[in-house]
Design an enzyme around this catalytic site. Structure first.
Site, short mmCIF file in Angstrom:
data_model
loop_
_atom_site.label_atom_id
_atom_site.label_comp_id
_atom_site.label_asym_id
_atom_site.label_seq_id
_atom_site.Cartn_x
_atom_site.Cartn_y
_atom_site.Cartn_z
N CYS A 99 20.41 -30.06 73.81
CA CYS A 99 21.80 -31.06 73.47
C CYS A 99 22.58 -31.12 74.67
CB CYS A 99 22.39 -30.52 72.20
SG CYS A 99 21.26 -30.05 70.66
N CYS A 241 26.76 -32.54 59.17
CA CYS A 241 25.91 -32.49 60.03
C CYS A 241 25.96 -33.79 60.62
CB CYS A 241 24.64 -32.29 59.31
SG CYS A 241 24.64 -31.04 57.99
N HIS A 375 24.27 -38.60 67.76
CA HIS A 375 23.85 -37.41 68.70
C HIS A 375 22.30 -37.69 69.25
CE1 HIS A 375 23.33 -33.54 70.50
NE2 HIS A 375 22.96 -32.74 69.22
#
Lengths: 428, 131
Positions: A99, A241, A375
């Site tokens: 990430c 989340c 994301h």
């Protein structure tokens, strides 16, 4: 042997400047609507246009890309994208640090500029995560963890961020999980509140409005109802989340001596500190689970590089706006502690107390963060830079615009802390 | 006698035989759960495999409801990080926790004992919460 400072946040003698940044709309779901090429093309076009750069100006292409090898059976991504952007002939790298890939890409661009091998670099981070089965999502999320010591025994990506949450609630609230989970939910509420003003966010709406749509007027009644907000990995629930996301983000960086010839120089943002550090893997070997040591080290080095005291009040006096890596709400708690924006024991309640909201002591994740903006793994770090670039140029919606910005800071984490980057920007 | 290699592959073999082992440096006593050819601290090659006592305490934990496919059969399950008596922290499943409709009480610091879990043909590292 270099000092810790010179290794982690090396001197930036050529004064690198971001001339332009770009980001695609972030999206997700069952149906895929873009390819890696599409995302790269869109993000790069916006960044190049903003910079006033043409293909022949680019000396090096860096393509942060994490999961295409697993999801799309597509490796060798840098020539794929170089060809698409009219960059055949120049050196290109595809780069993966989970990430944190986007920020590592940016940091790597600076190494080439500082070495004098490149004057101007294009970094394009891209990720596709839509249109795959839940089992594939799980597989992809596990890929950032340790395949021997973590994943087989349930220390999955959400699992470990949940364990951070448990440890933080144990340390800060003596194990009062009811209050701790409420504190975490305040982070999601804040980030969704900010995302409603971000036209490129995956979830540009508040949780309050979503609750009302489902016929629940009281947002806490909604958040405490397991039908709407089920446990994923306790103490984390669904609304703790970040989602799976398709997206691309890009920026054009040039050394100051070459940057001045581009039209983008007028709205350029100088990178005054760029820190990258490595943490433990497996995460169980880390000395603590209420901090990510790699992020703490990167932050300390970045502050040190610009002569800023590593002290919450001193930091908040100069750093005006922050984008942090909130892949889970517990990750935002880790982030603001590791950045030392607040004393460690005040981090869990910071969102509840409005300290990280727009107009608070230090606005965190004005874009909506990973939680609500989305994301797309390898694009995330560059999307943070995109938001800060827009903040510095007063291009975000007035509701989330921070005024009189001195320094803007991005915090990006790979995996569960195996890699961490901190970048500090200032208007040219 | 052939020396047992100090490799991750060997650690996995031990674990599949329900043995939790670690490598101890015979020069500086540094203990690691992930074997390497030399000691990470002092660089010595004088290493030895050791058995853990199997006793530890819970350092942190989670109760996972949405499980990866490999663990779906045992969901919801408790996973955590256990601090071994020998001073090593390791990720593990945690068994023996009664899961009710309300979250479990704070288990951090509670004693646990080594207890491998068998799932199909795999042996998964687990620790059982002391009664």
């Amino acid at each position: 042997m270099k000092s810790e400072l010179d290794r982690v946040a090396p001197p930036l003698a050529r004064e690198p400047i971001i001339l332009g940044a770009g980001q695609t709309a972030f999206m997700g779901g069952k149906v895929r609507t873009k390819t890696l090429r599409d995302l790269a093309g869109e993000a790069a076009a916006e960044a190049m246009e903003a910079a006033g750069a043409k293909a022949e100006d680019i000396d090096l292409l860096i393509v942060p890309q994490a999961m295409g090898g697993i999801i799309l059976n597509q490796a060798n991504t840098s020539p794929l994208i170089a060809e698409h952007l009219g960059l055949v002939g120049i050196p290109s790298i595809r780069l993966e640090n989970a990430c944190a890939s986007g920020s590592v890409g940016l940091h790597t661009a600076l190494t080439a500029i500082e070495a004098g091998w490149a004057d101007t670099v294009l970094v394009v981070g891209i990720e596709i995560m839509s249109g795959i089965s839940t089992a594939m999502v799980q597989k992809v999320l596990s890929a950032g963890g340790d395949a021997t010591y973590e994943v087989p025994v349930g220390a999955t990506f959400p699992g470990l961020y949940a364990m951070f949450g448990t440890r933080i609630i144990h340390e800060q609230l003596g194990g009062d999980f009811k209050q701790g989970m409420e504190d975490l939910a305040y982070i999601a509420l804040k980030n969704h509140h900010n995302a409603q003003y971000n036209k490129k966010a995956q979830f540009p709406f508040t949780i309050e409005s979503l609750a009302q749509k489902r016929g629940v007027d009281d947002v806490w009644e909604f958040l405490n109802n397991p039908e709407f907000n089920p446990i994923i990995s306790w103490p984390l629930r669904l609304f703790d989340c970040s989602p799976t996301t398709d997206g691309g983000a890009a920026c054009v960086i040039s050394a100051k001596d070459t940057a001045a010839s581009y039209s983008g120089f007028a709205h350029g943002a100088q990178i005054i500190a760029s820190a990258q550090s490595t943490g433990n893997m497996p995460q169980s070997l880390a000395p603590t689970l209420s901090s990510l040591p790699a992020a703490r080290l990167a932050a300390r080095a970045a502050y040190n590089r610009i002569g800023l005291a590593d002290d919450p009040e001193a930091i908040r006096k100069r750093v005006s706006v922050v984008e942090v890596h909130d892949c889970f709400t517990s990750a935002e708690v880790l982030a603001i502690g590791d950045l030392n924006l607040f004393p460690r024991d005040e981090t869990l309640a910071a969102a509840r107390e409005g300290r990280t909201a727009i107009g608070g002591e230090i606005p965190v994740n004005t874009s909506g963060g990973l939680k609500a903006k989305g994301h797309p793994i390898a694009a995330t770090g560059l999307a943070q830079i995109y938001t800060l670039f827009e903040q510095l140029n007063h291009e975000v919606a007035p509701e989330v615009q921070v005024n009189d910005i001195d320094l803007a800071l991005a915090h990006n984490v790979g995996g569960t802390g195996g890699c961490a980057c901190v970048n500090i920007l200032q208007k040219v | 006698m052939e020396e047992i290699p100090f490799t991750e592959e060997q650690w996995i073999k031990f674990a599949q035989n329900k043995e939790l082992k670690y490598v101890e440096c015979q020069n500086c006593n540094n203990r690691v759960i992930v074997p390497a050819p030399t000691c990470k601290k002092c660089g010595s090659r004088d290493l030895a495999w050791k058995d853990t006592s199997g006793a530890g305490t819970i350092y942190t934990y989670t109760v996972t409801s949405v499980a990866p496919p490999e663990l779906a059969a045992i969901a919801p399950y408790v996973a955590g990080i256990v601090e071994l008596e020998e001073g090593i922290k390791i990720s593990s499943l945690i068994t023996g926790v009664t899961l009710g409709p309300t979250p479990p009480e704070d288990l951090i610091g509670k004693p646990v004992q080594l207890d491998f879990l068998e799932l199909e043909d795999r042996k998964l590292l687990a620790f059982r919460l002391a009664e």
